[in-house]
Motif scaffolding. Structure first.
Motif, mmCIF file in Angstrom:
data_model
loop_
_atom_site.group_PDB
_atom_site.id
_atom_site.type_symbol
_atom_site.label_atom_id
_atom_site.label_comp_id
_atom_site.label_asym_id
_atom_site.label_seq_id
_atom_site.Cartn_x
_atom_site.Cartn_y
_atom_site.Cartn_z
ATOM 1 N N PRO A 1 0.802 -1.228 0.000
ATOM 2 C CA PRO A 1 0.000 0.000 0.000
ATOM 3 C C PRO A 1 0.834 1.276 0.000
ATOM 4 O O PRO A 1 0.423 2.280 -0.572
ATOM 5 N N GLN A 2 2.005 1.262 0.625
ATOM 6 C CA GLN A 2 2.832 2.476 0.659
ATOM 7 C C GLN A 2 3.334 2.813 -0.735
ATOM 8 O O GLN A 2 3.288 3.962 -1.161
ATOM 9 N N ALA A 3 3.815 1.817 -1.463
ATOM 10 C CA ALA A 3 4.266 2.041 -2.837
ATOM 11 C C ALA A 3 3.087 2.436 -3.726
ATOM 12 O O ALA A 3 3.224 3.290 -4.604
ATOM 13 N N ALA A 4 1.921 1.833 -3.496
ATOM 14 C CA ALA A 4 0.726 2.184 -4.260
ATOM 15 C C ALA A 4 0.332 3.632 -3.998
ATOM 16 O O ALA A 4 0.004 4.373 -4.938
ATOM 17 N N LEU A 5 0.371 4.040 -2.738
ATOM 18 C CA LEU A 5 0.020 5.417 -2.389
ATOM 19 C C LEU A 5 0.972 6.400 -3.060
ATOM 20 O O LEU A 5 0.549 7.411 -3.616
ATOM 21 N N HIS A 6 2.245 6.084 -3.057
ATOM 22 C CA HIS A 6 3.239 6.942 -3.695
ATOM 23 C C HIS A 6 2.965 7.062 -5.200
ATOM 24 O O HIS A 6 3.019 8.149 -5.774
ATOM 25 N N THR A 7 2.637 5.952 -5.845
ATOM 26 C CA THR A 7 2.328 5.948 -7.277
ATOM 27 C C THR A 7 1.065 6.746 -7.570
ATOM 28 O O THR A 7 1.017 7.537 -8.521
ATOM 29 N N LEU A 8 0.041 6.569 -6.756
ATOM 30 C CA LEU A 8 -1.216 7.292 -6.965
ATOM 31 C C LEU A 8 -1.042 8.795 -6.718
ATOM 32 O O LEU A 8 -1.667 9.617 -7.395
ATOM 33 N N GLU A 9 -0.189 9.155 -5.762
ATOM 34 C CA GLU A 9 0.089 10.581 -5.545
ATOM 35 C C GLU A 9 0.847 11.174 -6.727
ATOM 36 O O GLU A 9 0.636 12.326 -7.092
ATOM 37 N N ARG A 10 1.716 10.384 -7.341
ATOM 38 C CA ARG A 10 2.413 10.830 -8.550
ATOM 39 C C ARG A 10 1.390 11.072 -9.667
ATOM 40 O O ARG A 10 1.470 12.056 -10.398
ATOM 41 N N LEU A 11 0.409 10.179 -9.777
ATOM 42 C CA LEU A 11 -0.651 10.349 -10.773
ATOM 43 C C LEU A 11 -1.477 11.599 -10.475
ATOM 44 O O LEU A 11 -1.871 12.320 -11.397
ATOM 45 N N LEU A 12 -1.700 11.876 -9.207
ATOM 46 C CA LEU A 12 -2.445 13.077 -8.826
ATOM 47 C C LEU A 12 -1.733 14.335 -9.312
ATOM 48 O O LEU A 12 -2.374 15.295 -9.744
ATOM 49 N N ARG A 13 -0.400 14.341 -9.284
ATOM 50 C CA ARG A 13 0.356 15.492 -9.795
ATOM 51 C C ARG A 13 0.267 15.603 -11.315
ATOM 52 O O ARG A 13 0.360 16.688 -11.859
ATOM 53 N N VAL A 14 0.077 14.461 -11.995
ATOM 54 C CA VAL A 14 -0.038 14.468 -13.458
ATOM 55 C C VAL A 14 -1.425 14.928 -13.884
ATOM 56 O O VAL A 14 -1.563 15.751 -14.796
ATOM 57 N N ASP A 15 -2.470 14.408 -13.231
ATOM 58 C CA ASP A 15 -3.855 14.737 -13.621
ATOM 59 C C ASP A 15 -4.760 14.698 -12.399
ATOM 60 O O ASP A 15 -5.167 13.636 -11.945
ATOM 61 N N ARG A 16 -5.088 15.868 -11.892
ATOM 62 C CA ARG A 16 -5.939 15.962 -10.703
ATOM 63 C C ARG A 16 -7.388 15.563 -10.989
ATOM 64 O O ARG A 16 -8.143 15.278 -10.073
ATOM 65 N N ALA A 17 -7.784 15.565 -12.260
ATOM 66 C CA ALA A 17 -9.173 15.269 -12.615
ATOM 67 C C ALA A 17 -9.372 13.828 -13.077
ATOM 68 O O ALA A 17 -10.428 13.501 -13.626
ATOM 69 N N MET A 18 -8.407 12.967 -12.850
ATOM 70 C CA MET A 18 -8.514 11.562 -13.285
ATOM 71 C C MET A 18 -9.716 10.917 -12.599
ATOM 72 O O MET A 18 -9.845 10.980 -11.368
ATOM 73 N N PRO A 19 -10.614 10.308 -13.377
ATOM 74 C CA PRO A 19 -11.801 9.681 -12.773
ATOM 75 C C PRO A 19 -11.424 8.579 -11.785
ATOM 76 O O PRO A 19 -10.518 7.786 -12.052
ATOM 77 N N TYR A 20 -12.098 8.553 -10.666
ATOM 78 C CA TYR A 20 -11.960 7.538 -9.618
ATOM 79 C C TYR A 20 -10.631 7.575 -8.873
ATOM 80 O O TYR A 20 -10.397 6.743 -8.006
ATOM 81 N N LEU A 21 -9.760 8.524 -9.189
ATOM 82 C CA LEU A 21 -8.468 8.589 -8.512
ATOM 83 C C LEU A 21 -8.645 8.862 -7.021
ATOM 84 O O LEU A 21 -7.942 8.270 -6.198
ATOM 85 N N ASP A 22 -9.595 9.719 -6.673
ATOM 86 C CA ASP A 22 -9.793 10.026 -5.255
ATOM 87 C C ASP A 22 -10.180 8.785 -4.453
ATOM 88 O O ASP A 22 -9.711 8.584 -3.337
ATOM 89 N N GLY A 23 -10.974 7.918 -5.031
ATOM 90 C CA GLY A 23 -11.347 6.678 -4.348
ATOM 91 C C GLY A 23 -10.164 5.756 -4.130
ATOM 92 O O GLY A 23 -10.008 5.166 -3.060
ATOM 93 N N TRP A 24 -9.302 5.646 -5.146
ATOM 94 C CA TRP A 24 -8.120 4.798 -5.012
ATOM 95 C C TRP A 24 -7.133 5.385 -4.015
ATOM 96 O O TRP A 24 -6.514 4.645 -3.239
ATOM 97 N N LEU A 25 -6.982 6.707 -4.017
ATOM 98 C CA LEU A 25 -6.113 7.356 -3.022
ATOM 99 C C LEU A 25 -6.647 7.112 -1.616
ATOM 100 O O LEU A 25 -5.877 6.835 -0.689
#
Length: 155
Positions: A59-83
């Motif tokens: 989960p820590q590596a996943a969280l880091h990857t998802l936060e990187r995605l958040l910096r790329v596209d804040r409007a990515m659908p369903y990203l908030d749920g995965w974060l």
């Protein structure tokens, strides 16, 4: 040529998704690493990598990857749920570790997969095996996003 490369990258992402669903996490990480070497900001590949790491018990590596995605596209659908899922799992694991230490157990062992660890190493990620020192520096310093090296040294 670029259209063909993009098509092949999308096919590899879909293949990684199949590997994840079949619980072949090392193969999924390898596929996504190859895709990200060609297209580092490929949003769907970053999301799939986050899902794969979360399903693989990282989960820590996943969280880091998802936060990187958040910096790329804040409007990515369903990203908030995965974060939210990843952060909740990280917090739950931290609380379980604290409870285990308080109860006299020094460490809770998580799932361990040598093949996944090798795939994550090839991708430049560290596998967290339940040991705070073996995890990444961001978790150890309780940082949620990338920081320059001089900021990490100050922390």
């Amino acid at each position: 040529p670029m259209q063909k490369a993009w098509f092949l990258a999308e096919m590899r992402r879909l293949r990684a998704s199949c590997f994840r669903r079949q619980r072949f996490f090392a193969q999924a990480v390898d596929e996504l690493t190859a895709v990200r070497q060609q297209f580092p900001r490929f949003k769907s590949a970053l999301l799939e990598l986050g899902k794969t790491l979360l399903d693989a018990g990282q989960p820590q590596a996943a969280l880091h990857t998802l936060e990187r995605l958040l910096r790329v596209d804040r409007a990515m659908p369903y990203l908030d749920g995965w974060l939210f899922r990843a952060r909740a799992i990280v917090e739950r694991a931290r609380r379980a570790q604290e409870a285990a230490v308080a109860a006299g157990n020094m460490q809770i062992e998580g799932r361990y997969d040598r093949e996944l660890e090798a795939a994550m190493a090839r991708a430049g990620m560290a596998m967290n095996r339940g040991d705070a020192a073996a995890g990444d520096a961001y978790a150890l310093l309780e940082l949620a996003v990338d920081h320059p090296a001089d900021e990490l040294q100050r922390a």
